[in-house]
Enzyme design. Structure first.
Site, short mmCIF file in Angstrom:
data_model
loop_
_atom_site.label_atom_id
_atom_site.label_comp_id
_atom_site.label_asym_id
_atom_site.label_seq_id
_atom_site.Cartn_x
_atom_site.Cartn_y
_atom_site.Cartn_z
N ILE A 56 0.90 -1.16 0.00
CA ILE A 56 0.00 0.00 0.00
C ILE A 56 0.93 1.20 0.00
O ILE A 56 1.86 1.28 0.80
CB ILE A 56 -0.97 -0.01 1.21
CG1 ILE A 56 -1.84 1.26 1.26
CG2 ILE A 56 -0.26 -0.19 2.53
CD1 ILE A 56 -2.94 1.22 2.33
N SER A 57 0.71 2.13 -0.93
CA SER A 57 1.64 3.25 -1.09
C SER A 57 1.63 4.16 0.14
O SER A 57 0.64 4.22 0.87
CB SER A 57 1.27 4.05 -2.33
OG SER A 57 1.22 3.22 -3.45
#
Ligand code: SAH
Length: 218
Positions: free
Chosen positions: A60-61
């Site tokens: 997840i960025s």
């Protein structure tokens, strides 16, 4: 853990000082609960200033990167958006808050299903998820006002460019598998007008118009 406080601190400390100023973007970051998209064992780190592992070798960025990409899309609320790389579904929720309809493609089935389940529980009705190769785009609902690619491409996948509306905007990390430039592309008279906004590191975009599976040793 007081997640509401952590969420507010994320906005104040990680987003605003780095130039995220689009009010609608900030409102969406204050609203969407990032902790529900993060695997249970990493939940306490959900608002950390870094990417997190979501399983299957994917991430997840970092919140700032999600915010920057979103701001670059210049969403007003009326757009049809294509996202390539659903991952955790967090960015998908942010896009759903800020646009009319989101189509999101994820190549790894377990991630797509997990994201879908979370987004359904949150009662989003303007998101459709497809399991498949996003480098081919999603012809059925094209053309799109906006396209966001959340994995690293060697080159802009041509089907995505074809499925972008005239005057539409695509945001995509382009470079090597180790590091990329975040590019903002406006389609003007059928041609891409490209601007680089930031250096970044994403997991590779794997598919027909992306990297070969072997880059990850899969
Ligand atoms: N926005 C997501 C980013 C996840 S990482 C988040 O913040 O959670 C990028 C995702 O792109 C990974 O889940 C990876 O599996 C997916 N991906 C890579 N190549 C793809 C392709 N060709 N089509 C669709 N998804 C792809």
């Amino acid at each position: 853990m007081n997640y509401d406080r952590l969420r507010e601190e994320m906005v104040r400390e990680q987003l605003i000082p780095r130039g995220i100023e689009d009010e609608r973007v900030l409102v969406s970051f204050r609203k969407v609960k990032r902790e529900v998209f993060v695997p249970a064992e990493l939940r306490e780190d959900a608002y950390g200033d870094f990417p997190l592992s979501i399983g299957e070798g994917q991430t997840i960025s970092q919140p700032y990167m999600v915010a920057l990409m979103t701001q670059c899309l210049e969403l007003t609320g009326n757009e049809k958006v294509l996202e390539i790389g659903t991952g955790s579904g967090y960015q998908t929720a942010i896009l759903a808050e800020l646009s009319k309809q989101v189509y999101s493609i994820e190549r790894i089935r377990t991630l797509a299903r997990r994201a879908e389940e979370i987004l359904e529980k949150l009662n989003y009705t303007n998101i459709k998820i497809l399991v498949g190769d996003g480098t081919l785009g999603w012809k059925e609902f094209s053309p799109y006002d906006r396209i966001l690619v959340t994995a690293a491409a060697e080159e802009i996948p041509s089907p995505a460019m074809d499925q972008l509306k005239e005057k539409g905007i695509m945001v995509i990390p382009v470079g090597s598998i180790y590091s990329q430039d975040l590019k903002v592309i406006k389609k003007e008279k059928g041609r891409p007008k490209v601007k680089t906004v930031e250096r970044c590191v994403f997991v590779p975009l794997i598919g027909k118009y992306g990297w070969d599976e072997s880059v990850r040793g899969e």
